[in-house]
Structure formats: structure tokens, C-alpha cells
Design an enzyme around this catalytic site. Structure first.
Site, short mmCIF file in Angstrom:
data_model
loop_
_atom_site.label_atom_id
_atom_site.label_comp_id
_atom_site.label_asym_id
_atom_site.label_seq_id
_atom_site.Cartn_x
_atom_site.Cartn_y
_atom_site.Cartn_z
N GLY A 256 40.33 45.32 40.95
CA GLY A 256 41.34 44.25 40.71
C GLY A 256 42.80 44.66 41.18
O GLY A 256 42.68 45.11 42.30
N ASP B 298 44.40 47.16 40.90
CA ASP B 298 44.48 48.45 41.51
C ASP B 298 43.92 48.91 42.78
O ASP B 298 44.03 50.12 43.20
CB ASP B 298 43.80 49.52 40.51
CG ASP B 298 44.63 49.63 39.01
OD1 ASP B 298 45.78 49.68 39.23
OD2 ASP B 298 44.04 50.44 38.15
N ASP C 24 34.91 38.24 46.10
CA ASP C 24 33.93 37.34 47.05
C ASP C 24 34.67 37.27 48.26
O ASP C 24 34.12 37.44 49.42
CB ASP C 24 33.48 36.07 46.59
CG ASP C 24 33.02 35.97 45.04
OD1 ASP C 24 32.37 37.02 44.62
OD2 ASP C 24 33.12 34.91 44.41
N1 LIG Z 1 46.11 41.19 39.88
C1 LIG Z 1 45.99 41.38 41.17
N2 LIG Z 1 46.87 41.85 41.80
C2 LIG Z 1 46.51 42.21 43.11
N3 LIG Z 1 45.52 42.04 43.83
C3 LIG Z 1 44.59 41.59 43.00
C4 LIG Z 1 44.73 41.43 41.71
N4 LIG Z 1 43.49 41.20 41.27
C5 LIG Z 1 42.50 41.31 42.31
N5 LIG Z 1 43.11 41.74 43.28
C6 LIG Z 1 42.59 41.83 44.70
O1 LIG Z 1 41.37 41.41 44.60
C7 LIG Z 1 40.30 42.34 44.84
C8 LIG Z 1 39.07 42.28 44.01
O2 LIG Z 1 39.35 42.25 42.51
P1 LIG Z 1 38.37 42.56 41.55
O3 LIG Z 1 38.08 44.00 41.55
O4 LIG Z 1 38.99 41.81 40.41
O5 LIG Z 1 36.88 41.84 42.34
P2 LIG Z 1 35.69 41.25 41.35
O6 LIG Z 1 35.81 41.85 39.95
O7 LIG Z 1 34.45 41.37 42.20
O8 LIG Z 1 36.05 39.70 41.23
P3 LIG Z 1 35.16 38.23 41.29
O9 LIG Z 1 33.82 38.67 40.71
O10 LIG Z 1 36.07 37.46 40.30
O11 LIG Z 1 35.08 37.69 42.87
C9 LIG Z 1 41.16 43.65 44.50
O12 LIG Z 1 40.71 44.87 45.17
C10 LIG Z 1 42.59 43.24 45.19
O13 LIG Z 1 42.67 43.55 46.33
O1 LIG Z 2 27.16 33.98 36.93
P1 LIG Z 2 27.40 34.71 38.22
O2 LIG Z 2 26.47 34.28 39.24
O3 LIG Z 2 27.41 36.18 37.90
O4 LIG Z 2 28.95 34.38 38.54
C1 LIG Z 2 29.37 33.27 38.98
C2 LIG Z 2 30.82 33.18 39.29
O5 LIG Z 2 31.68 33.51 38.08
O6 LIG Z 2 31.33 33.88 40.22
C3 LIG Z 2 32.16 33.43 41.17
C4 LIG Z 2 33.30 34.40 41.32
O7 LIG Z 2 32.83 35.74 41.86
C5 LIG Z 2 32.26 32.12 40.55
O8 LIG Z 2 32.82 31.16 41.51
C6 LIG Z 2 31.42 31.65 39.84
O9 LIG Z 2 31.40 30.75 38.65
#
Ligand SMILES: Nc1ncnc2c1ncn2[C@@H]1O[C@H](COP(=O)(O)OP(=O)(O)OP(=O)(O)O)[C@@H](O)[C@H]1O
Ligand SMILES: O=P(O)(O)OC[C@@]1(O)O[C@H](CO)[C@@H](O)[C@@H]1O
Length: 315
Positions: A226, A228, A256
Site C-alpha cells: 500500500g 509504504d 493491478d
Molecule cells: N495510500 C497510498 N499512497 C500512495 N501509494 C499507494 C497507496 N496505496 C497504494 N499505493 C500504491 O499502489 C501500490 C499497490 O498497492 P497495494 O499494496 O494496496 O496493492 P494491492 O493490495 O494488490 O491492491 P489491489 O488488490 O486493490 O489492486 C503500492 O505499492 C503503492 O505504489
Molecule cells: O474477488 P477477487 O477476484 O479476488 O477480486 C476482485 C476485485 O476486488 O479485484 C479488483 C482489484 O484488484 C477489483 O476490480 C475487483 O472487484
């Protein structure tokens, strides 16, 4: 034409994002804003890749009225797609943004159930698509009726055709995909903790866990955390990347967008260092967009140098 990327979303969604002043659990909530985006991990990856000008095709399963709406959205975004139609409805995933606390609560439906024949059609289609591809991205949850080993089988198929693979999944789907040893994985910190069934408190803990995956043959392990930032680990280097300041609006799709940037960097043969910049800029800019809206190329390019990069010494 660039080499092409295939994104697989077996359980896509329409993401319905509602914005509230403050989420009152157990109370009446009045919605301030509402938006609907095509969603599901592979579809978000395809949205970013399209904006990056890559040659991308989105595939998976799709059903019912909501499925038609999803395809209309993809057509509007001019994203090539080839989904296998199934019985039942594509799910709606609710994303509740609490403006005051800057927090998003996600409520994801389970989605449709697929039949054996749907899987046969899908795998046949994949055989053809993979002949024209250089990178395969598989991500997200499995629909009901899918074998937990479908990611393993897909990655094996891609590898047999020299297609590089990126896996972004959690739980059983991640475990199954790992059996086929993808080129790259991008778990977030919670997914990595779940995989190793332990708390990972420090960067060193994360690096040690990632190295166990490298020992199994995965080439790039990218762990996102996130706000960090993230850590990019290969057997040659470890890179710590931190985002530039933004006002986060909805972090849905931020991970993503990182995956999309990683796929694009693989297509263009970029180093892990450059990939760290591209992926962090893409993820960070998506976190500053509302709903499941994703980053745009000019801003990503403009912010590449704003990503803070450090090389971590290997111990
Ligand atoms: N609050 C924030 N401030 C700045 N950058 C952020 C923030 N949240 C996410 N990011 C950016 O997005 C990247 C991916 O975030 P995160 O670790 O939340 O991914 P994720 O949990 O796989 O997300 P999702 O499954 O919703 O696509 C981080 O490494 C950072 O670059
Ligand atoms: O239920 P899953 O398949 O684990 O995740 C689906 C989802 O949360 O992932 C995307 C963000 O990464 C959203 O667009 C979507 O709604």
C-alpha cells in the site's frame, strides 16, 4: 504491432463504488457519489495496458445482463476481449469509500458457477491465443466450479509456448499457480503472510520469505505494501521502492496497475530497476484515482523519476 499480452480474469466483476461521508456500520448511509467500472484483476491490468499502448486481449468467463454491460464498458475503452459466455450473472463487487477516514471497504460477490464444458472451451481458446502472446497475466479469485489447479495448468501451458507469466492471486489460487513456477508474482503483504502463515514485520522478513519463492524458481517476486510502497526481489538484486505523495481516492486496482506495468516492462525487456519505477508510478497514480479508474501513461512517465528507489544489500 507490439508483442501481445493476454490477461485472464476467470471471475470478472462490475465494480460499483459508492462514496459516503463516513461509513456508519449498522446505521443509515446516504450515498454522495456512485460509479461503475469494469473490474476484476486481469481486466484492470488490461485497462492500464491499453492506456500504455500495448497490444492486449482480455479473456476469462462472463455471463448474463451484467456480463453484457461489462463487455460494453470494455468496448468503450477499446479493449480487445474474448470471454467465454457462461450461465448465470457476472458479479457486482461493492466498494464503499469512507471520505472522512479515507478508507475503502470491499464487498465482493462470489459470482457465477462454471461448468466443465466452459473450462474446455476456455482452455482450447487459450491454446490459440498463447500462440500469439509474449506475456500472460492471471489474476483474481476462481469462480465456483473451477478446479483449484486451473492457474497451475494455465501457467504450464504458457511456459510450454515460451510465454512469460505473471500471477496475482491469493489463497488456494496462489498456491496452485505457484506449483507451475510463474516468471513473476505480485502478492501484497497480507497475501504473502497468508502464504507463509506468519507475520512479516520488517523488510528483512519479507525479503527472506520472497527468497524462498526464488529458490523454487520464480524469477521476480514483487511485494506491495500500500502507501509504504513495495520491494522488488530477484536472485541478482533487491530494490525498495517508495511512492511519491498523493491524495489517495480509491486504492482498488492499484496492485493491478503495478502488474500491468510489470507486464509492459517484460514486453519491452526493461530491467528490474526500471520496472520498479514503472510499477510504483502506475500503482501510486491509480491510488489517486476514484473507483476502479486507473492511471494514464503521460502522468506515469512524468512521475517515473519521483519514485524513490534504494538498492538493498543482499545478506
Ligand atoms: N495510500 C497510498 N499512497 C500512495 N501509494 C499507494 C497507496 N496505496 C497504494 N499505493 C500504491 O499502489 C501500490 C499497490 O498497492 P497495494 O499494496 O494496496 O496493492 P494491492 O493490495 O494488490 O491492491 P489491489 O488488490 O486493490 O489492486 C503500492 O505499492 C503503492 O505504489
Ligand atoms: O474477488 P477477487 O477476484 O479476488 O477480486 C476482485 C476485485 O476486488 O479485484 C479488483 C482489484 O484488484 C477489483 O476490480 C475487483 O472487484
Amino acid at each position: 504491432m507490439n508483442e501481445s499480452v493476454i490477461t485472464v480474469t476467470l471471475n470478472p466483476a462490475l465494480d460499483k463504488t459508492i462514496t459516503l461521508e463516513t461509513l456508519q456500520v449498522g446505521g443509515l448511509n446516504r450515498v454522495q457519489e456512485i460509479r461503475i467500472d469494469p473490474g476484476g484483476k486481469g481486466i484492470n491490468v488490461a485497462k492500464v495496458l491499453r492506456r500504455f499502448g500495448e497490444n492486449v486481449i482480455a479473456t476469462g468467463f462472463n455471463g448474463g445482463y451484467q456480463g453484457k454491460q461489462l463487455l460494453n464498458h470494455l468496448d468503450e475503452l477499446m479493449i480487445n476481449h474474448s470471454f467465454i459466455p457462461v450461465e448465470g450473472e457476472t458479479r457486482i463487487n461493492l466498494k464503499i469509500v469512507d471520505n472522512h477516514n479515507r478508507m475503502t471497504t470491499e464487498v465482493n460477490e462470489r459470482g457465477f458457477e462454471i461448468a466443465d464444458n466452459d473450462v474446455v472451451q476456455f482452455l482450447n481458446q487459450m491454446d490459440t491465443l498463447l500462440d500469439e502472446a509474449s506475456v500472460l497475466v492471471v489474476g483474481g479469485s476462481l469462480p465456483l466450479g473451477a478446479s483449484p489447479d486451473i492457474y497451475r495448468d494455465l501457467i504450464h501451458k504458457a511456459k510450454s509456448k515460451n510465454v512469460k507469466t505473471i500471477l496475482d492471486a491469493d489463497g488456494e489460487a496462489l498456491l496452485s499457480g505457484l506449483k507451475a513456477v510463474p516468471f513473476a508474482i505480485k502478492p501484497n503483504i497480507y497475501e504473502l503472510e497468508q502464504l507463509f502463515n506468519m507475520k512479516l514485520e520488517t523488510d528483512t522478513d519479507i525479503i527472506h520469505a520472497a527468497q524462498k519463492l526464488l529458490d523454487q524458481g520464480v524469477k521476480w517476486v514483487i511485494v506491495s505494501m500500500g502507501g509504504d510502497g513495495s520491494i522488488f526481489i530477484s536472485d541478482k538484486e533487491i530494490i525498495r521502492a517508495r511512492p511519491f505523495p498523493i491524495v489517495p481516492k480509491s486504492t482498488v486496482g492499484a496492485g493491478d496497475s503495478m502488474v500491468a506495468a510489470i507486464a509492459s516492462c517484460l514486453v519491452h525487456g526493461r530491467s528490474l530497476h526500471d520496472t520498479a519505477r514503472w510499477a510504483t508510478a502506475a500503482g501510486t497514480l491509480t491510488a489517486a484515482e476514484p473507483g476502479t479508474e486507473v492511471c494514464r501513461l503521460p502522468k506515469v512517465i512524468a512521475n517515473l523519476q519521483n519514485v524513490k528507489i534504494e538498492t538493498v544489500e543482499q545478506k
